[in-house]
Design an enzyme around this catalytic site. Structure first.
Site, PDB file in Angstrom:
ATOM      1  N   CYS A 342       0.754  -1.266   0.091  1.00  0.00           N
ATOM      2  CA  CYS A 342       0.131  -0.070  -0.049  1.00  0.00           C
ATOM      3  C   CYS A 342       0.880   1.236  -0.105  1.00  0.00           C
ATOM      4  O   CYS A 342       0.518   2.106  -0.658  1.00  0.00           O
ATOM      5  CB  CYS A 342      -1.178   0.062   1.050  1.00  0.00           C
ATOM      6  SG  CYS A 342      -0.780  -1.226   2.306  1.00  0.00           S
ATOM      7  N   GLN A 389       0.792 -11.110  -3.210  1.00  0.00           N
ATOM      8  CA  GLN A 389      -0.467 -10.915  -2.968  1.00  0.00           C
ATOM      9  C   GLN A 389      -1.160 -10.503  -4.418  1.00  0.00           C
ATOM     10  O   GLN A 389      -0.501  -9.855  -5.272  1.00  0.00           O
ATOM     11  CB  GLN A 389      -0.776  -9.659  -1.949  1.00  0.00           C
ATOM     12  CG  GLN A 389      -0.239  -9.898  -0.485  1.00  0.00           C
ATOM     13  CD  GLN A 389      -0.372  -8.713   0.248  1.00  0.00           C
ATOM     14  OE1 GLN A 389      -0.054  -7.721  -0.126  1.00  0.00           O
ATOM     15  NE2 GLN A 389      -0.775  -8.967   1.446  1.00  0.00           N
ATOM     16  N   ASP A 391      -2.890  -8.055  -4.961  1.00  0.00           N
ATOM     17  CA  ASP A 391      -3.216  -6.767  -3.917  1.00  0.00           C
ATOM     18  C   ASP A 391      -3.666  -5.666  -5.093  1.00  0.00           C
ATOM     19  O   ASP A 391      -3.271  -5.518  -6.200  1.00  0.00           O
ATOM     20  CB  ASP A 391      -2.135  -6.324  -3.380  1.00  0.00           C
ATOM     21  CG  ASP A 391      -2.283  -5.179  -2.174  1.00  0.00           C
ATOM     22  OD1 ASP A 391      -3.522  -5.291  -1.818  1.00  0.00           O
ATOM     23  OD2 ASP A 391      -1.332  -4.887  -1.551  1.00  0.00           O
ATOM     24  N   HIS A 393      -5.516  -1.434  -4.636  1.00  0.00           N
ATOM     25  CA  HIS A 393      -5.821  -0.281  -3.830  1.00  0.00           C
ATOM     26  C   HIS A 393      -6.701   0.446  -4.836  1.00  0.00           C
ATOM     27  O   HIS A 393      -6.385   1.128  -5.836  1.00  0.00           O
ATOM     28  CB  HIS A 393      -4.849   0.612  -3.358  1.00  0.00           C
ATOM     29  CG  HIS A 393      -4.028  -0.215  -2.106  1.00  0.00           C
ATOM     30  ND1 HIS A 393      -2.929  -1.085  -2.635  1.00  0.00           N
ATOM     31  CD2 HIS A 393      -4.119  -0.779  -0.971  1.00  0.00           C
ATOM     32  CE1 HIS A 393      -2.595  -1.677  -1.589  1.00  0.00           C
ATOM     33  NE2 HIS A 393      -2.985  -1.498  -0.638  1.00  0.00           N
ATOM     34  N   LYS A 473     -13.893  -3.166   7.639  1.00  0.00           N
ATOM     35  CA  LYS A 473     -13.425  -4.085   6.657  1.00  0.00           C
ATOM     36  C   LYS A 473     -14.677  -5.371   6.544  1.00  0.00           C
ATOM     37  O   LYS A 473     -15.326  -5.688   7.622  1.00  0.00           O
ATOM     38  CB  LYS A 473     -12.077  -4.890   7.072  1.00  0.00           C
ATOM     39  CG  LYS A 473     -12.115  -5.337   8.369  1.00  0.00           C
ATOM     40  CD  LYS A 473     -10.634  -6.432   8.503  1.00  0.00           C
ATOM     41  CE  LYS A 473     -10.703  -6.926   9.757  1.00  0.00           C
ATOM     42  NZ  LYS A 473      -9.645  -7.761  10.046  1.00  0.00           N
TER      43      LYS A 473
END
Length: 651
Positions: A342, A389, A391, A393, A473
């Site tokens: 992140c 990951q 991942d 964002h 979350k």
RNA sequence: GCCGGUUUAGCUCAGUCCGGUAGAGCAGCUGAUUUGUAAUCAGAAGGUCGGGGGUUCGAAUCCCUCAACCGGCACCA
């Protein structure tokens, strides 16, 4: 008087304080004899407890699985504790709850228990069961209980006593001369326990009250059922689960290995990497379809960034530190291998001025991360120190959270379905006591997440106060083929990091605003997810994911050239095919490739060479089918098409 | 990280208690066999017994230490 209603609808009046045992006796002597406990308005109670309120009463028998299993496991915990104290009187007892398929009990003993000790304990337990000792319970006042345990020298029991809330009765119970503190309920006598349907399975250390700063106790685990057959079935199930262990299959199928020089890191072999690449390619196509932009960010990053993000302070102990031994450098740069993506993604966002028109901006990365996990935490592919990951964002406004969440839900459910997981559970974790962000923004974000799940029609469970300090979350847990749950997906709103790292956008009002950042993943880590996939399918992956899709095996060496031709044709069609022209019998080859979980074996002998066909055999299926070469290539090419491409081709 | 266990040939394991120069099956290699859907036969070969240190005339075996792995516990941004 109280009025008790029975499961058949009849009701009878009894004097207040009548016990369930007396009620059972008033109905039938055999019921009283065989009863194990009772349920009053659904609450599980002891037969010996006085009943003081009217309600629906059911007398439980061994055939009532839920109460029976609970009682059996619970009372076996006590019987085990008694057996241990009879064998070793100096051992201190602590706590022993029912869990999973059995129970455990924690003991304080200087010497650890050995497997031989377990056998001795089991034998002693059978003696106690054979003695058919009646169970007796009494309610004591707190002072008496304290005095008792002080005299008995049981410090752990004293601590438990102090943890019982003031308004709860302190119950003592006995079988034989052995006494324990317990809230109950219990069986009538130890003879109601099945002497042949339990087994002590293993010993392990466990911290007192689960607190790593407290003493470590010796925990003994046991499993128990109502009948010997149920126990046997359970043990068989464990053997079956062990057979699909991804570490074992990883070796047998030559998927990957790990070694001492790189603990917690994976050496992927060609077969394992083939699955990995297929999965990654699939996820990349899904992300593109859902409007993500893929990026790649550095793995070695100066500690300055981690200090700014706050990770250095909180997680420095768990980060791999990288230094360069520069001669004469005045100040050495301290870097860390990135433990997460992140902060780097915010750096990408921060390049160039962003307008509200750029939002939502979805940045995805197959981000290679390293975390220094505690040595005892590592477990095959499931818990590693180096992982990747899926991942991403999403930078967006508060108003966009719900729509992003909805799109994510759709993507996630589709991915899980494609990968063979039909069901998953959702958990919504809401604001904790210590948090950043105004209540207004938490209200909005929690409502957005809940609203998106509601609109998509999924049930979910709320975990109040379990959210991260930076935002609410969602966690997604999928269920595998043998009923185990795995938390994989996550969707987290973050009101902290963007402002901490200076992320901004210009709003329609011309002013500068801070975007919300949504952290999200579907698989979690590729390593772990592949472990889950391997175990879910017991190594027999669906054709499109199978590392070795086809083996073309010769029956006679005269067919070798044709085997190579068939193999080449399959490879040209994008199929992972191998030729097996070794000088072995076809039986040998079929057995070996079947054990290797190859889904399709094409056997080729003189007949096939002459007819330009192949003999196709499917894994776990008897018999074979003769197909023309062109036909088999087309058919397998179709079968090898990943589910997303198949779906888009169908449209 | 903590408790316990384990580590011997590529794999699965015996040998360790009671110290005396390492053993099996499968795989691999060589040869024979040309085979029709879950193990063809024969032969030769293969090991610093996890690393380091110690005790001993002598250590896979006893002791110390480190590491990895396994089962739990704790942890998991």
């Amino acid at each position: 008087m109280i009025s008790l209603t029975f499961p058949d609808g009849a009701s009878r009046d009894y004097p207040s304080g009548t016990t369930a045992a007396e009620v059972a006796a008033s109905i039938a002597p055999s019921l009283a004899k065989n009863a194990i406990s009772a349920s009053l308005d659904g609450r599980h109670i002891d037969l010996a407890w006085p009943i003081e309120t009217s309600g629906a009463l059911a007398i439980n028998m061994l055939k009532d699985a839920a109460p029976a299993l609970e009682l059996i496991r619970h009372d076996l915990a006590h019987v085990m504790a008694r057996a241990v104290q009879e064998l070793w009187p100096d051992v201190k007892v602590t706590i022993g709850p029912v869990r999973d398929y059995g129970w455990f009990y924690d003991f304080d003993r200087a010497e650890p228990f050995t497997p031989d000790d377990l056998a001795a304990i089991e034998a002693k337990m059978r003696q106690i069961i054979a003695a058919r000792d009646p169970v007796r319970t009494e309610v004591w006042d707190r002072a008496r209980a304290r005095a008792h345990y002080e005299a008995a020298g049981e410090p752990f029991k004293l601590e438990l006593l102090d943890r019982i809330p003031g308004d709860e009765p302190i119950r003592m119970y006995w079988h034989g001369d052995w006494q324990d503190l317990c809230r109950g309920p219990h069986l009538q006598h130890t003879g109601q326990l099945p002497a042949d349907a339990f087994k002590l399975t293993h010993v392990a250390g466990a911290y007192w009250l689960g607190d790593a700063s407290r003493p470590m106790l010796q925990r003994i685990y046991g499993v128990a059922f109502r009948t010997k057959d149920e126990l046997k079935a359970h043990l068989t199930m464990l053997e079956e689960a062990a057979k699909r262990d991804h570490r074992k299959l990883g070796r047998e199928m030559e998927l990957f290995h790990m070694q001492e020089e790189a603990p917690g890191m994976v050496f992927w072999h060609p077969n394992g990497w083939a699955i990995y690449r297929e999965l990654e390619a699939y996820m990349r196509r899904r992300q593109i379809a859902y409007g993500y932009k893929e990026i790649k960010t550095p793995q070695v990053v100066d500690r300055m960034l981690w200090e700014r993000s706050g990770h250095w302070e909180a997680y420095r102990e768990n980060m791999f530190i990288v230094e360069v031994d520069e001669e004469g450098a005045k100040e050495k740069r301290i870097n860390a291998l990135k433990p997460m993506n992140c902060p780097c993604h915010v750096q990408v966002y921060n390049h160039g001025l962003k307008s509200y028109r750029d939002l939502p901006l979805r940045l995805a990365e197959f981000g290679s991360c390293h975390r220094y996990e505690p040595s005892g935490a590592m477990h095959g592919l499931m818990r590693v120190r180096g992982f990747v990951q899926d991942d991403a964002h999403i930078f967006c406004t508060e108003d966009q959270i719900e729509a992003e969440c909805a799109a994510f839900l759709e993507m996630l459910s589709g991915v899980y379905r494609d990968l063979g997981f039909e069901t998953f559970d959702i958990k919504l974790s809401t604001r904790p006591d210590v948090r950043v962000g105004s209540d207004a923004i938490w209200d909005k974000a929690e409502a957005a997440l809940a609203g998106a799940i509601d609109k998509a029609g999924y049930p979910y469970e709320v975990n109040p106060g379990d959210g991260a300090f930076y935002g609410p979350k969602l966690d997604f847990k999928l269920t595998d083929a043998i009923g185990r749950e795995w938390q994989c997906g996550t969707f987290q709103a973050d009101f902290n990091l963007p402002s901490r790292l200076g992320a901004e956008y210009i709003g329609p009002d011309g002013a500068t605003h801070t975007p919300v950042m949504l952290h999200r993943a579907i698989l979690g880590s590729f390593e772990r997810f592949l472990g889950i996939l391997i175990e879910n399918y017991a190594g027999k992956l669906p054709f499109w994911l199978a590392p070795r899709q086809v083996v073309v095996a010769s029956i006679v060496s005269d067919a070798d050239a044709y085997v190579e031709e068939v193999t080449a044709a399959l490879r040209l069609a994008g199929i992972r095919a191998e030729a097996d022209t070794r000088n072995e019998k076809i039986n040998y080859k079929v057995r070996e490739h079947s054990l290797g979980k190859v889904p399709v074996i094409l056997a080729v002998g003189q007949r096939e060479v002459a007819e330009r066909t192949v003999s196709m055999r499917r894994l776990d299926q008897q018999g074979s089918r003769s197909l023309a070469l062109d036909e088999v290539v087309a058919c397998l090419r179709d079968e090898a098409t990943p589910p997303d491409l198949r779906a888009s081709a169908a449209k």
